[in-house]
Design a protein around this motif. Sequence first.
Motif, PDB file in Angstrom:
ATOM      1  N   PRO A   1      18.623 -14.576   0.946  1.00 56.24           N
ATOM      2  CA  PRO A   1      17.977 -14.235   2.086  1.00 56.24           C
ATOM      3  C   PRO A   1      17.378 -13.161   1.781  1.00 56.24           C
ATOM      4  N   ASN A   2      15.972 -12.498   2.494  1.00 53.05           N
ATOM      5  CA  ASN A   2      15.317 -11.417   2.268  1.00 53.05           C
ATOM      6  C   ASN A   2      16.476 -10.250   2.828  1.00 53.05           C
ATOM      7  N   GLN A   3      16.155  -9.280   2.254  1.00 55.17           N
ATOM      8  CA  GLN A   3      17.114  -8.135   2.516  1.00 55.17           C
ATOM      9  C   GLN A   3      16.515  -6.977   3.195  1.00 55.17           C
ATOM     10  N   TYR A   4      17.247  -6.102   3.807  1.00 52.89           N
ATOM     11  CA  TYR A   4      16.662  -4.883   4.488  1.00 52.89           C
ATOM     12  C   TYR A   4      17.558  -3.695   4.331  1.00 52.89           C
ATOM     13  N   ALA A   5      16.896  -2.542   4.510  1.00 46.67           N
ATOM     14  CA  ALA A   5      17.890  -1.288   4.662  1.00 46.67           C
ATOM     15  C   ALA A   5      17.124  -0.321   5.541  1.00 46.67           C
ATOM     16  N   LEU A   6      17.969   0.752   6.016  1.00 41.23           N
ATOM     17  CA  LEU A   6      17.431   1.754   6.912  1.00 41.23           C
ATOM     18  C   LEU A   6      17.884   3.129   6.469  1.00 41.23           C
ATOM     19  N   SER A   7      16.895   4.018   6.666  1.00 38.40           N
ATOM     20  CA  SER A   7      17.173   5.334   6.311  1.00 38.40           C
ATOM     21  C   SER A   7      16.793   6.296   7.309  1.00 38.40           C
ATOM     22  N   SER A   8      17.732   7.300   7.583  1.00 37.28           N
ATOM     23  CA  SER A   8      17.580   8.127   8.966  1.00 37.28           C
ATOM     24  C   SER A   8      17.245   9.675   8.429  1.00 37.28           C
ATOM     25  N   ASP A   9      17.142   9.634   7.077  1.00 35.92           N
ATOM     26  CA  ASP A   9      16.773  11.127   6.546  1.00 35.92           C
ATOM     27  C   ASP A   9      15.643  11.165   5.524  1.00 35.92           C
TER      28      ASP A   9
ATOM     29  N   PRO B   1       0.589  -1.275  -0.040  1.00 35.51           N
ATOM     30  CA  PRO B   1       0.070  -0.223  -0.056  1.00 35.51           C
ATOM     31  C   PRO B   1       0.808   1.260  -0.074  1.00 35.51           C
ATOM     32  N   ILE B   2       0.292   2.370  -0.177  1.00 38.19           N
ATOM     33  CA  ILE B   2       0.835   3.617  -0.144  1.00 38.19           C
ATOM     34  C   ILE B   2       1.261   3.847   1.282  1.00 38.19           C
ATOM     35  N   THR B   3       2.361   4.305   1.565  1.00 36.95           N
ATOM     36  CA  THR B   3       2.707   4.388   2.949  1.00 36.95           C
ATOM     37  C   THR B   3       2.961   6.228   3.453  1.00 36.95           C
ATOM     38  N   GLU B   4       1.958   6.426   4.231  1.00 30.19           N
ATOM     39  CA  GLU B   4       2.121   7.967   4.649  1.00 30.19           C
ATOM     40  C   GLU B   4       3.114   8.093   5.566  1.00 30.19           C
ATOM     41  N   LEU B   5       4.253   8.983   5.597  1.00 32.45           N
ATOM     42  CA  LEU B   5       5.196   9.375   6.667  1.00 32.45           C
ATOM     43  C   LEU B   5       4.635  10.311   7.629  1.00 32.45           C
ATOM     44  N   SER B   6       5.325  10.520   8.694  1.00 35.08           N
ATOM     45  CA  SER B   6       4.792  11.310   9.829  1.00 35.08           C
ATOM     46  C   SER B   6       5.093  12.778   9.346  1.00 35.08           C
ATOM     47  N   ASP B   7       5.721  13.027   8.130  1.00 37.72           N
ATOM     48  CA  ASP B   7       6.127  14.334   7.550  1.00 37.72           C
ATOM     49  C   ASP B   7       5.029  14.623   6.634  1.00 37.72           C
ATOM     50  N   GLY B   8       4.054  14.034   6.489  1.00 32.29           N
ATOM     51  CA  GLY B   8       3.006  13.837   5.614  1.00 32.29           C
ATOM     52  C   GLY B   8       3.457  13.500   4.106  1.00 32.29           C
ATOM     53  N   ARG B   9       4.412  13.296   3.548  1.00 30.42           N
ATOM     54  CA  ARG B   9       4.561  12.874   2.466  1.00 30.42           C
ATOM     55  C   ARG B   9       4.212  11.126   2.317  1.00 30.42           C
ATOM     56  N   TRP B  10       3.666  10.984   0.991  1.00 32.59           N
ATOM     57  CA  TRP B  10       3.276   9.607   0.928  1.00 32.59           C
ATOM     58  C   TRP B  10       4.412   8.958  -0.173  1.00 32.59           C
ATOM     59  N   LEU B  11       4.468   7.659   0.051  1.00 36.66           N
ATOM     60  CA  LEU B  11       5.625   6.743  -0.815  1.00 36.66           C
ATOM     61  C   LEU B  11       4.882   5.917  -1.210  1.00 36.66           C
ATOM     62  N   LEU B  12       5.338   5.329  -2.437  1.00 39.35           N
ATOM     63  CA  LEU B  12       4.720   4.444  -3.324  1.00 39.35           C
ATOM     64  C   LEU B  12       5.969   3.326  -3.582  1.00 39.35           C
ATOM     65  N   ILE B  13       6.011   2.316  -3.218  1.00 38.93           N
ATOM     66  CA  ILE B  13       7.310   1.816  -3.224  1.00 38.93           C
ATOM     67  C   ILE B  13       7.183   0.533  -4.311  1.00 38.93           C
ATOM     68  N   SER B  14       7.979   0.230  -5.221  1.00 41.42           N
ATOM     69  CA  SER B  14       7.848  -0.779  -6.139  1.00 41.42           C
ATOM     70  C   SER B  14       9.205  -1.054  -6.798  1.00 41.42           C
TER      71      SER B  14
ATOM     72  N   SER C   1       9.399   3.685  15.144  1.00 40.85           N
ATOM     73  CA  SER C   1       8.798   4.542  16.112  1.00 40.85           C
ATOM     74  C   SER C   1       9.864   5.618  16.369  1.00 40.85           C
ATOM     75  N   ASP C   2      11.178   5.486  16.107  1.00 44.00           N
ATOM     76  CA  ASP C   2      12.140   6.533  16.257  1.00 44.00           C
ATOM     77  C   ASP C   2      12.425   7.397  15.042  1.00 44.00           C
ATOM     78  N   GLY C   3      11.370   7.131  13.864  1.00 48.31           N
ATOM     79  CA  GLY C   3      11.335   8.043  12.878  1.00 48.31           C
ATOM     80  C   GLY C   3      12.230   7.722  11.535  1.00 48.31           C
ATOM     81  N   ARG C   4      12.893   6.515  11.865  1.00 47.04           N
ATOM     82  CA  ARG C   4      13.910   5.948  10.646  1.00 47.04           C
ATOM     83  C   ARG C   4      12.768   5.295   9.847  1.00 47.04           C
ATOM     84  N   LEU C   5      13.281   4.834   8.598  1.00 46.95           N
ATOM     85  CA  LEU C   5      12.532   4.139   7.687  1.00 46.95           C
ATOM     86  C   LEU C   5      13.167   2.889   7.591  1.00 46.95           C
ATOM     87  N   LEU C   6      12.178   1.696   7.544  1.00 48.40           N
ATOM     88  CA  LEU C   6      12.822   0.182   7.218  1.00 48.40           C
ATOM     89  C   LEU C   6      12.299   0.076   5.886  1.00 48.40           C
TER      90      LEU C   6
END
Length: 377
Positions: free
Chosen positions: A247-255, A160-173, A227-232
């Motif tokens: 194996p399934n992959q992950y990445a984190l964003s602090s900005d 689904p579209i992800t709404e961030l706490s800053d109001g932006r919408w993300l469409l991941i694909s 909960s700390d505002g980072r994106l996973l």
Amino acid sequence: MSAELSIEMETGVVFRNPMAHVTSRHAYFPSAIPLGNGEVLVSYNVGEAFEAENLRVHLSRSLDGGRTWVDEGRLGVPEVPPGVSEGTKMAVDSDGKIVGLLQRHDRRELAGEGLTHTGTLGFVPTRFETTLSADGGRTWSEPCRVEPPIEGPEWELCAPITELSDGRWLLISSTWPDWSGRLPNGHQLVAFVSSDRGSSWPEWLPVMSEAGSEAVIFWESKIVELSDGRLLAVAWCHDLPAAEDRPNQYALSSDGGATWTPHRSTGLIGQTQTPLVIGEGRVLVVYRRTDEPGLWLQDVRIEGDEWINAATRPLWRHSQEGSTRMGDSMAENFRALRFGAPSVVRLDDGAVFVVFWCYEDNVSVIRWIRLELNDRD
């Protein structure tokens, strides 16, 4: 990973063709949203086969926390032409509106074909559209086309579209080749960005790709805000030349998604992993394992940039009947799938609610699972 989660579990069926002995109507790819006061809405595709041209989005509603369901029929948007199939993923925005992310698959010039080319792995022509509902999914706005800010040329509907706490919408694909195999920007996982609640999508964020390679694919991706505002971000990773999953992959964003850590292994072997943030540094992941049969629940701790797998538990068909054999052709593997694509949400009473599709008695149904966490954060 041998410990078990302390949970209580209930399960049942959202939708099953009531006349399976008369007509072929299978259900696939559900998406669940909680609406408060025990109300839950689930969307899913209904058609005569897994990649049928007549797949249409339908809705079912529960008023008792997901235990009993009423079939409400097709999503209330204008009908697509013959030869065009559709799917959707739903979310609720901060205004309380339901945001439906539609994808239409156009086979009017590819009659009789499936969704993917067995030779090129190319996809049929696709387009994203959004539709909104302000009354709990009873009426819907005219779909609005999403103009991608980067050429796919085709795209995967994975979250689904992800709404961030800053109001932006993300469409991941993920970028996907067209039917001929053309892939101008290589295989990469990206997120479209809208700052005007879906009216336009002028920016995109690079999330995962394999440097120097166009043959490593990141599918079934999801982005959640911790909960700390980072994106996973998480993704199923497939090595195309080796014809095998990593194996399934992950990445984190602090900005806010501008930059991401290099993608790393979660240690989980499977597909369609779906994360749900349930506390400070704690995420539940539901996914279809490929190293063992069945649909599984994984308790994960995020400590700094580290993904730490804690307790794990099978949820459905932990037996050979619940497994899927994988071969060399990904197009053929898609068609051989027997279950998957979980949607995971937290209900207002605290329960974790999961819906997924699965074949039971040769009919694909939408099944629900309610999980009561005894160690709830």
